[in-house]
Design an enzyme around this catalytic site. Structure first.
Site, PDB file in Angstrom:
ATOM      1  N   LYS A 226       0.812  -1.215   0.000  1.00 15.26           N
ATOM      2  CA  LYS A 226       0.000   0.000   0.000  1.00 15.26           C
ATOM      3  C   LYS A 226       0.848   1.270   0.000  1.00 15.26           C
ATOM      4  CE  LYS A 226      -4.448  -1.738   1.476  1.00 15.26           C
ATOM      5  NZ  LYS A 226      -5.557  -1.700   2.437  1.00 15.26           N
ATOM      6  N   ARG A 260      -3.741 -10.058   4.627  1.00 17.65           N
ATOM      7  CA  ARG A 260      -4.127 -10.121   3.216  1.00 17.65           C
ATOM      8  C   ARG A 260      -2.960  -9.589   2.382  1.00 17.65           C
ATOM      9  NH1 ARG A 260      -6.446  -6.644  -0.605  1.00 17.65           N
ATOM     10  NH2 ARG A 260      -8.000  -7.593  -1.984  1.00 17.65           N
TER      11      ARG A 260
END
Length: 287
Positions: A226, A260
């Site tokens: 991210k 995840r």
């Protein structure tokens, strides 16, 4: 210093597919069947390539596969339910047939998409809007009797007391689910790292994940590649593995029981090393 996160034990079984929380960190492999996801968009748009990648992630150590048909990156185009279903249902059906032992989650905030995905062979709903975007989502999860992951999200970054607001927002999602009939043991929380949070807020939430761990539900951490990692390390998404591994290790130490990720094999090793240290601790509290 003794690490004492709460470890929530949950056993889910769907025929040959099983998911067990509380024994080791569960690795959720990301399977984006989208043309525009921020890191791997367009890589797995054919059923054959998607299924092959899912099987490879399982071989690399994934415990379940998260299938998404609509990108949630900032600025991404909204996808209608029909288009989303056309992307994910063939993949879910193929995996359900070819690899029935693989637990599958569907990454969607639309109740109808979630329902059809579960009926096609998926097992878990992963809702990035915490059952707030579609008023039928919680009821759908309750009727289907499936676990639901409730992620923190909001329309505007208008926090007044940041960490308290995050907890309060998640409590609202929990109450929506419980009121609709979702059983408490079917709820999993996600702090929503990267969603309506700036760099400092993402880092602050990462250092405070224990607040979520104490809310009474298992926590899924989704930090893979991210932007807050990219910005912190000044790297691109394809060069964010070490940063991702650091967030995973830090999250596990604070009680996150699922992660995840895109890069399953190295993160499996990271989690296994964390588990060897953390789960062997006599200070761990289990619920």
């Amino acid at each position: 210093m003794t690490l004492t996160p709460v470890i929530y034990e949950r056993n889910y079984a769907w025929g040959p597919a099983e998911l067990k929380l509380g024994k080791r960190t569960q690795i959720m492999g990301i399977l984006n069947v989208t043309p525009d996801s921020f890191s791997d968009g367009g890589h797995y748009t054919s059923v054959e390539r998607a299924v092959a990648h899912a099987k490879q992630m399982m071989e690399d150590g994934a415990d379940l596969i998260d299938i998404g048909g609509e990108s949630t990156r900032p600025g991404s185009a909204v996808v209608g339910a029909d288009e989303e279903l056309s992307r994910i249902i063939p993949v879910i059906e193929a995996l359900h047939q070819q690899a029935p032992h693989i637990p599958l989650s569907v990454d969607t905030y639309k109740a109808d998409v979630a329902r059809q995905a579960i009926l096609a062979g998926a097992h878990i709903i992963n809702d990035v809007w915490g059952a707030k975007a579609d008023s039928d989502m919680a009821r759908t999860a309750a009727e289907l009797g499936c676990p639901i992951i409730l992620m923190h999200n909001r329309q505007e970054r208008n926090y007044t007391d940041y960490l308290s607001d995050v907890v309060s927002d998640l409590q609202e999602s929990i109450q929506i689910a419980l009121t609709a009939g979702v059983k408490a043991e079917q709820i999993i929380l996600d702090p929503g790292i990267g969603f309506v949070k700036d760099l400092g807020e993402n880092l602050k939430l990462m250092s405070s994940l224990g607040l979520l761990n104490e809310m009474g539900y298992p926590v899924l951490l989704a930090t893979s590649r991210k932007r807050f990692i990219q910005n912190t390390l000044d790297v691109g998404a394809d060069d964010a593995l070490e940063g991702t591994a650091a967030t995973v290790a830090f999250g596990i130490a604070q009680g996150c029981q699922m992660v995840r990720v895109h890069d399953v094999k190295p993160i499996r090793r990271t989690a296994d090393m964390c588990d060897a240290m953390l789960y062997a601790s006599p200070g761990i509290r289990r619920k």
